[in-house]
Design an enzyme around this catalytic site. Structure first.
Site, PDB file in Angstrom:
ATOM      1  CG  HIS A  58      46.812  49.859  30.828  1.00  0.00           C
ATOM      2  ND1 HIS A  58      45.623  50.440  31.231  1.00  0.00           N
ATOM      3  CD2 HIS A  58      47.790  50.659  31.324  1.00  0.00           C
ATOM      4  CE1 HIS A  58      45.874  51.522  31.930  1.00  0.00           C
ATOM      5  NE2 HIS A  58      47.189  51.676  31.999  1.00  0.00           N
ATOM      6  NE  ARG A  59      43.334  42.482  33.408  1.00  0.00           N
ATOM      7  CZ  ARG A  59      42.634  41.406  33.080  1.00  0.00           C
ATOM      8  NH1 ARG A  59      41.405  41.542  32.644  1.00  0.00           N
ATOM      9  NH2 ARG A  59      43.165  40.202  33.174  1.00  0.00           N
ATOM     10  CG  ASP A  60      41.060  51.785  33.410  1.00  0.00           C
ATOM     11  OD1 ASP A  60      40.038  51.916  32.699  1.00  0.00           O
ATOM     12  OD2 ASP A  60      41.235  52.420  34.465  1.00  0.00           O
ATOM     13  CG  LEU A  61      44.811  52.876  26.356  1.00  0.00           C
ATOM     14  CD1 LEU A  61      45.991  53.578  26.999  1.00  0.00           C
ATOM     15  CD2 LEU A  61      45.250  52.179  25.066  1.00  0.00           C
ATOM     16  CG  ASN A  70      44.136  55.756  33.105  1.00  0.00           C
ATOM     17  OD1 ASN A  70      44.120  56.582  34.009  1.00  0.00           O
ATOM     18  ND2 ASN A  70      43.358  54.676  33.123  1.00  0.00           N
TER      19      ASN A  70
END
Length: 287
Positions: free
Chosen positions: A123-126, A130
């Site tokens: 995901h990289r942006d948890l 989000n």
């Protein structure tokens, strides 16, 4: 699905099927949020209300053959976890029950594990902003704008802009290319939900300046793990601290996390998430 201006599309919402959808025919109302890749607003299509993300593209070449705007139509959820604790729980002087934190964790871990095991996507942006929750009590991951395929060579991997204060300390050259970077973000997210603030923010670095961000990153990299509220069980503490293991190679993977005692205890736990959310939101309206 993506609906570009001037191009017909099809949107299916439950039993309702809309054909030849044009963005000009959709009515927009409240803004729900915004980020680095665009803003999300409520859009009305027939009798249905959607969440519509508008993305602006920068035209870099004269032959850039693509619309400058794209609209992603999504299911409208009740709220995100960040707004849930900031706008509802904190004003009520209450916190997430541990069983709710556990159900959030189980949903997120299962979702992330599916992405990684089946599609090799991280995901990289948890972060709390989000993770969305619906009125039916179901939790869903959102904002895959910088999600990426796992590849062998870090030198060839994309280097997107991320929210740094949720990122794993990069003490391994492989850290950006493995699911364990998302597991660190899960630990930060759970600690934030328990504390109702980012676990490494203090009264001295609570702003969003460069120096305050660097201070938070320094604490995350070399400081001790954040203290968690004593109201939560030792098993919860242990689970979060496993996620926040600074050594990338010692940090557990999804399989190990799923076998932890805290996780397993709540897999079979029956919690009415929809009723809990309804009571929280209804109480907020009465304040």
């Amino acid at each position: 699905m993506i609906v570009k201006k001037g191009v017909s599309g099809v949107i299916k919402i439950g039993p309702d099927l809309y054909k030849n959808v044009k963005i000009d025919n959709m009515k927009f109302c409240d803004e729900l949020g915004r980020g680095g890749f665009g803003k999300v607003s409520k859009g009305v299509l027939g009798k249905n209300v959607l969440a519509v993300k508008k993305i602006e593209f920068e035209r870099q070449k004269e032959d850039f053959d693509m619309e400058k705007k794209a609209f992603i139509c999504m299911e409208l959820m009740a709220t995100c976890l960040e707004k849930l604790y900031k706008n509802h729980l904190k004003p009520q002087k209450t916190t997430f029950p541990e069983c709710i934190l556990a159900k959030i964790t189980i949903s997120v871990v299962n979702g992330l594990r599916y992405l990684y095991d089946e599609h090799k996507i991280i995901h990289r942006d948890l972060k709390p902003n989000n993770v969305l929750v619906g009125h039916d009590g179901k939790f869903k991951l959102s904002d895959f704008g910088i999600a990426g395929k796992v590849i062998k060579s870090r030198s060839n991997s994309p280097k997107p802009q991320r929210c740094q204060i949720y990122c794993s300390p990069l003490n391994s050259i492989h850290a950006e290319c493995d699911a364990r970077s998302d597991i660190w973000s899960l630990g930060i997210t759970l600690a934030e939900l328990a504390l109702q603030k980012h676990p490494y923010k203090t009264e001295y670095n609570n702003s969003c300046t460069f120096s305050s961000t660097m201070g938070i990153l320094c604490q995350m990299s070399v400081g001790p793990p954040p203290p968690l509220p004593e109201m939560y069980s030792s098993e919860f503490h242990e689970f979060v601290y496993k996620c926040l293991e600074k050594d990338f190679f010692l940090r557990p993977e999804y399989r190990e996390l799923s076998k932890s005692l805290w996780f397993q205890n709540y897999v079979v736990y029956d919690a009415d998430l929809a009723l809990w959310l309804h009571n929280v939101l209804e109480h907020s309206q009465q304040l």
